[in-house]
Each structure stands twice: as C-alpha cells, then as structure tokens.
Design a protein around this motif. Structure first.
Motif, PDB file in Angstrom:
ATOM      1  N   ILE A  23       0.841  -1.202   0.000  1.00  0.00           N
ATOM      2  CA  ILE A  23       0.000   0.000   0.000  1.00  0.00           C
ATOM      3  C   ILE A  23       0.876   1.252   0.000  1.00  0.00           C
ATOM      4  CG2 ILE A  23      -1.651   1.350   1.361  1.00  0.00           C
ATOM      5  CD1 ILE A  23      -2.799  -1.427   2.291  1.00  0.00           C
ATOM      6  N   VAL A  24       1.901   1.260   0.843  1.00  0.00           N
ATOM      7  CA  VAL A  24       2.804   2.414   0.921  1.00  0.00           C
ATOM      8  C   VAL A  24       3.513   2.614  -0.420  1.00  0.00           C
ATOM      9  CG1 VAL A  24       4.926   3.290   1.996  1.00  0.00           C
ATOM     10  CG2 VAL A  24       3.119   2.286   3.411  1.00  0.00           C
ATOM     11  N   ALA A  25       3.992   1.533  -1.039  1.00  0.00           N
ATOM     12  CA  ALA A  25       4.669   1.639  -2.330  1.00  0.00           C
ATOM     13  C   ALA A  25       3.724   2.202  -3.389  1.00  0.00           C
ATOM     14  CB  ALA A  25       5.195   0.274  -2.763  1.00  0.00           C
ATOM     15  N   PHE A  26       2.472   1.770  -3.372  1.00  0.00           N
ATOM     16  CA  PHE A  26       1.492   2.252  -4.327  1.00  0.00           C
ATOM     17  C   PHE A  26       1.255   3.747  -4.152  1.00  0.00           C
ATOM     18  CE2 PHE A  26      -2.861   3.069  -5.720  1.00  0.00           C
ATOM     19  CZ  PHE A  26      -2.808   2.563  -7.014  1.00  0.00           C
ATOM     20  N   ILE A  27       1.128   4.183  -2.913  1.00  0.00           N
ATOM     21  CA  ILE A  27       0.910   5.607  -2.631  1.00  0.00           C
ATOM     22  C   ILE A  27       2.127   6.422  -3.070  1.00  0.00           C
ATOM     23  CG2 ILE A  27       0.630   7.314  -0.793  1.00  0.00           C
ATOM     24  CD1 ILE A  27      -1.064   5.153   0.681  1.00  0.00           C
ATOM     25  N   GLU A  28       3.321   5.943  -2.721  1.00  0.00           N
ATOM     26  CA  GLU A  28       4.537   6.671  -3.100  1.00  0.00           C
ATOM     27  C   GLU A  28       4.659   6.779  -4.618  1.00  0.00           C
ATOM     28  OE1 GLU A  28       7.590   4.474  -1.053  1.00  0.00           O
ATOM     29  OE2 GLU A  28       7.525   5.845   0.654  1.00  0.00           O
ATOM     30  N   GLN A  29       4.328   5.715  -5.329  1.00  0.00           N
ATOM     31  CA  GLN A  29       4.379   5.739  -6.787  1.00  0.00           C
ATOM     32  C   GLN A  29       3.414   6.784  -7.329  1.00  0.00           C
ATOM     33  OE1 GLN A  29       3.201   2.049  -8.544  1.00  0.00           O
ATOM     34  NE2 GLN A  29       3.438   2.784 -10.628  1.00  0.00           N
ATOM     35  N   GLY A  30       2.232   6.856  -6.767  1.00  0.00           N
ATOM     36  CA  GLY A  30       1.245   7.825  -7.223  1.00  0.00           C
ATOM     37  C   GLY A  30       1.657   9.255  -6.948  1.00  0.00           C
ATOM     38  N   ILE A  31       2.316   9.477  -5.842  1.00  0.00           N
ATOM     39  CA  ILE A  31       2.761  10.820  -5.495  1.00  0.00           C
ATOM     40  C   ILE A  31       3.899  11.272  -6.403  1.00  0.00           C
ATOM     41  CG2 ILE A  31       3.949  12.164  -3.701  1.00  0.00           C
ATOM     42  CD1 ILE A  31       2.285  10.571  -1.651  1.00  0.00           C
ATOM     43  N   LYS A  32       4.786  10.372  -6.747  1.00  0.00           N
ATOM     44  CA  LYS A  32       5.944  10.724  -7.562  1.00  0.00           C
ATOM     45  C   LYS A  32       5.600  10.877  -9.035  1.00  0.00           C
ATOM     46  CE  LYS A  32       9.235   8.442  -4.545  1.00  0.00           C
ATOM     47  NZ  LYS A  32      10.144   7.317  -4.384  1.00  0.00           N
TER      48      LYS A  32
END
Length: 67
Positions: free
Chosen positions: A32-41
């Motif tokens: 979940i954290v990786a998915f959020i970070e990918q979306g933010i970047k």
C-alpha cells in the motif's frame, strides 16, 4: 512508526493487495505504501503540460533578450 489504518476496504481489495504484495515480496502494508509513493511521484498530465509551457516561455524570453 504508526500502524496503518484498518479503514474499510471495498470488497475484494484486500485480496488484490495481498496477491500483489506476495508477487512483489512485500507485506500488504508495504504494498500500500509503495502504491501511494508511486502515485505521489508520478507527474500528472497537468504537471507535464505546465513544464512544456514553461520551457516554451523560457525559450521565447531568451529569444527576446537576444534581440
């Protein structure tokens, strides 16, 4: 580190997260954290358009300064 929220997840989402996490060798929370970070970047279409406009403006201003 704070624990992830146990917020309600739509039907089937938990299973999809767990499958992706297993495939990627991560915990569900890390997935979940990786998915959020990918979306933010990831730049948005608006960000990309703004960058093109800024580049064109810079080029135009440079040409005007050279005259």
């Amino acid at each position: 580190m704070p624990r992830a929220s146990n917020a309600h997840k739509p039907d089937g989402l938990r299973d999809r997260i767990n499958k992706l996490a297993t495939r990627n060798g991560r915990s569900a929370n890390s997935e979940i954290v990786a998915f959020i970070e990918q979306g933010i970047k990831k730049p948005t279409e608006a960000d990309e358009r703004l960058a093109r406009i800024e580049a064109k403006l810079d080029a135009l201003l440079s040409r005007m300064d050279g005259k």
